[in-house]
Write a protein that holds these residues in place. Structure first.
Motif: not given
Length: 147
Positions: A1-7
């Motif tokens: 999962m991308s860091p942006e999606n995790a945020v």
């Protein structure tokens, strides 16, 4: 999962926790709870103590009220439950709802139907459903969220 999606996912859960703490939602049925809260504030709906009360969500005066919310850009019909178990139906369409039939710029479009109208207009072989055709001929009410 991308860091942006995790945020984004973490922001969602933080927001739902805040909504629970503020009493805006009372369960994991976030959209339905928001619709019920809108009805509490706009129409004076008094919610049943149990979030799983059979047949209706609360009362306005002595009238048993079922609240249904639709915000899907894809779904075309909304199951409105059993009108023998409520006196009034309030349909709330969110900003993404495909069921919107008006160009009125408001956060939520709302419609109120007595249960006898639901029985007459919304009966299908598989249950009771509200769709665009019914909303086109119904009176629109709006709820604006101001920030």
């Amino acid at each position: 999962m991308s860091p942006e999606n995790a945020v984004l996912i973490q922001e969602f859960f933080n927001c739902t926790s805040k909504l629970l703490k503020a009493g805006i939602v009372r369960s994991d049925k976030i959209l339905g709870d928001i619709g019920e809260r809108l009805c509490v504030e706009k129409y004076g709906l008094v919610l049943e103590t149990s979030g799983r009360h059979p047949g209706y969500d609360g009362k306005i005066g002595t009238s048993r009220v079922q609240v249904k919310v639709h915000n899907s850009p894809e779904g075309t019909n909304l199951n409105v439950g059993d009108p023998d178990k409520y006196d009034e139906l309030i349909v709330i369409l969110g900003p993404r709802s495909r069921l919107r039939v008006s160009d009125v710029n408001a956060t939520f479009h709302t419609y109120r139907f007595p249960s006898d109208v639901v029985k007459h207009l919304m009966k299908r072989a598989s249950g009771y459903y509200c769709g665009k055709r019914i909303l086109q001929d119904s009176q629109l009410d709006i709820i604006l969220l101001e920030t």
